[in-house]
Design a protein around this motif. Structure first.
Motif, PDB file in Angstrom:
ATOM      1  N   GLY A   1     -45.170 -39.257 -47.850  1.00  0.00           N
ATOM      2  CA  GLY A   1     -46.280 -38.312 -47.134  1.00  0.00           C
ATOM      3  C   GLY A   1     -47.533 -39.243 -46.840  1.00  0.00           C
ATOM      4  O   GLY A   1     -48.034 -39.004 -45.803  1.00  0.00           O
ATOM      5  N   ILE A   2     -47.910 -40.004 -47.769  1.00  0.00           N
ATOM      6  CA  ILE A   2     -49.202 -40.700 -47.278  1.00  0.00           C
ATOM      7  C   ILE A   2     -48.829 -41.882 -46.365  1.00  0.00           C
ATOM      8  O   ILE A   2     -49.711 -42.013 -45.532  1.00  0.00           O
ATOM      9  CB  ILE A   2     -49.647 -41.300 -48.736  1.00  0.00           C
TER      10      ILE A   2
ATOM     11  N   SER B   1     -48.725 -34.449 -54.189  1.00  0.00           N
ATOM     12  CA  SER B   1     -47.317 -34.456 -54.886  1.00  0.00           C
ATOM     13  C   SER B   1     -47.296 -35.741 -55.847  1.00  0.00           C
ATOM     14  O   SER B   1     -46.747 -35.532 -56.994  1.00  0.00           O
ATOM     15  CB  SER B   1     -46.371 -35.031 -53.782  1.00  0.00           C
ATOM     16  N   ILE B   2     -48.197 -36.620 -55.512  1.00  0.00           N
ATOM     17  CA  ILE B   2     -48.239 -37.848 -56.622  1.00  0.00           C
ATOM     18  C   ILE B   2     -49.026 -37.401 -57.798  1.00  0.00           C
ATOM     19  O   ILE B   2     -48.594 -37.497 -59.018  1.00  0.00           O
ATOM     20  CB  ILE B   2     -49.135 -39.019 -56.028  1.00  0.00           C
ATOM     21  N   ILE B   3     -50.041 -36.498 -57.607  1.00  0.00           N
ATOM     22  CA  ILE B   3     -50.850 -36.115 -58.928  1.00  0.00           C
ATOM     23  C   ILE B   3     -50.046 -34.885 -59.753  1.00  0.00           C
ATOM     24  O   ILE B   3     -49.669 -35.256 -60.966  1.00  0.00           O
ATOM     25  CB  ILE B   3     -52.179 -35.301 -58.431  1.00  0.00           C
ATOM     26  N   LEU B   4     -48.985 -34.186 -59.024  1.00  0.00           N
ATOM     27  CA  LEU B   4     -48.135 -33.127 -59.875  1.00  0.00           C
ATOM     28  C   LEU B   4     -47.034 -34.188 -60.361  1.00  0.00           C
ATOM     29  O   LEU B   4     -46.817 -34.092 -61.600  1.00  0.00           O
ATOM     30  CB  LEU B   4     -47.532 -32.259 -58.887  1.00  0.00           C
TER      31      LEU B   4
ATOM     32  N   LEU C   1     -37.268 -36.644 -63.782  1.00  0.00           N
ATOM     33  CA  LEU C   1     -36.580 -36.724 -62.511  1.00  0.00           C
ATOM     34  C   LEU C   1     -37.668 -35.956 -61.480  1.00  0.00           C
ATOM     35  O   LEU C   1     -37.715 -36.721 -60.273  1.00  0.00           O
ATOM     36  CB  LEU C   1     -35.341 -36.190 -62.494  1.00  0.00           C
ATOM     37  N   ILE C   2     -37.906 -34.753 -61.634  1.00  0.00           N
ATOM     38  CA  ILE C   2     -38.709 -34.217 -60.506  1.00  0.00           C
ATOM     39  C   ILE C   2     -39.950 -34.840 -60.341  1.00  0.00           C
ATOM     40  O   ILE C   2     -40.392 -34.922 -59.132  1.00  0.00           O
ATOM     41  CB  ILE C   2     -38.995 -32.753 -61.070  1.00  0.00           C
ATOM     42  N   GLY C   3     -40.579 -35.278 -61.440  1.00  0.00           N
ATOM     43  CA  GLY C   3     -41.869 -36.116 -61.487  1.00  0.00           C
ATOM     44  C   GLY C   3     -41.616 -37.317 -60.522  1.00  0.00           C
ATOM     45  O   GLY C   3     -42.757 -37.622 -59.595  1.00  0.00           O
ATOM     46  N   VAL C   4     -40.619 -38.095 -60.796  1.00  0.00           N
ATOM     47  CA  VAL C   4     -40.275 -39.297 -60.001  1.00  0.00           C
ATOM     48  C   VAL C   4     -40.146 -39.042 -58.668  1.00  0.00           C
ATOM     49  O   VAL C   4     -40.902 -39.752 -57.658  1.00  0.00           O
ATOM     50  CB  VAL C   4     -39.357 -40.319 -60.655  1.00  0.00           C
ATOM     51  N   LEU C   5     -39.270 -38.061 -58.492  1.00  0.00           N
ATOM     52  CA  LEU C   5     -39.062 -37.646 -56.797  1.00  0.00           C
ATOM     53  C   LEU C   5     -40.434 -37.196 -56.279  1.00  0.00           C
ATOM     54  O   LEU C   5     -40.455 -37.397 -55.078  1.00  0.00           O
ATOM     55  CB  LEU C   5     -38.063 -36.353 -56.665  1.00  0.00           C
ATOM     56  N   GLY C   6     -41.167 -36.396 -57.007  1.00  0.00           N
ATOM     57  CA  GLY C   6     -42.627 -35.888 -56.519  1.00  0.00           C
ATOM     58  C   GLY C   6     -43.391 -37.090 -56.051  1.00  0.00           C
ATOM     59  O   GLY C   6     -43.974 -37.100 -54.907  1.00  0.00           O
ATOM     60  N   MET C   7     -43.581 -38.309 -56.744  1.00  0.00           N
ATOM     61  CA  MET C   7     -44.118 -39.497 -56.522  1.00  0.00           C
ATOM     62  C   MET C   7     -43.793 -40.163 -55.466  1.00  0.00           C
ATOM     63  O   MET C   7     -44.446 -40.618 -54.668  1.00  0.00           O
ATOM     64  CB  MET C   7     -44.325 -40.057 -57.827  1.00  0.00           C
ATOM     65  N   ILE C   8     -42.492 -40.228 -55.436  1.00  0.00           N
ATOM     66  CA  ILE C   8     -41.714 -40.977 -54.298  1.00  0.00           C
ATOM     67  C   ILE C   8     -42.055 -40.057 -52.921  1.00  0.00           C
ATOM     68  O   ILE C   8     -42.494 -40.685 -51.690  1.00  0.00           O
ATOM     69  CB  ILE C   8     -40.129 -40.907 -54.314  1.00  0.00           C
TER      70      ILE C   8
END
Length: 183
Positions: A120-121, A139-142, A108-115
């Motif tokens: 941000g981009i 954020s996408i990389i993490l 969930l944290i990974g998906v939210l980080g990518m979103i």
């Protein structure tokens, strides 16, 4: 601020919050951090077990609350029953629950980080500057790293939490002695 103002702030804090209580908090936090570092997997199981107890109690309280003038909606009943069931399952299968809940949270944290990274981009490209775009890329990389191996992520986060707890505990202990010296 001058030195007198800072000292006055510390004295006010000391009068409302005793220095020894800050010291106690620091010691407990330090010990918690040491436990997290010494036994990360076992500590995670205990934390998830507490989460299961919390879910079960919350479900029971919500279900009982229906009979004492609380919300009688179908969703209240459904969520109360789900809380009870989830709590019972966590308590019945603590190891499986730890792996599943921890992995779910990491995903969930990974998906939210990518979103958030994509947002941000988009902000950076639409005139928001290079900083939001750079943070978006990070954020996408993490997010991808979190999604690639959720169990490794959970173990790393537990160790990081242990280190932060140790630092926080030592900081609170140092602050408590500063409060005592100021009084």
């Amino acid at each position: 601020m001058n030195g007198e103002t800072i000292r006055a702030d510390i004295v006010v804090v000391e009068e409302t919050f005793p220095w020894w209580l800050v010291l106690l908090q620091g010691i407990v936090t330090l010990l918690f951090g040491l436990v997290l570092l010494a036994w990360p997997a076992q500590t995670l199981v205990v934390l998830v077990t507490f989460l299961g107890i919390y879910w079960m109690i919350t479900g029971i309280v919500a279900l009982v609350g229906i009979f004492f003038g609380g919300d009688h909606g179908i969703w209240t009943i459904v969520l109360a029953l789900l809380g009870i069931i989830a709590g019972v399952l966590v308590l019945a299968y603590p190891l499986y629950s730890t792996a599943i809940i921890s992995s779910f949270l990491a995903i969930l944290i990974g998906v939210l980080g990518m979103i958030m990274g994509a947002a941000g981009i988009a902000q950076g490209v639409s005139g928001g500057g290079w900083a939001p775009a750079l943070l978006g890329i990070i954020s996408i990389i993490l997010g991808v790293i979190l999604l690639a191996n959720p169990l490794f992520t959970v173990a790393s986060l537990v160790l990081l939490l242990g280190i932060l707890a140790i630092l926080g505990g030592v900081s609170a202990m140092v602050f408590s002695f500063r409060l005592r010296a100021a009084g």
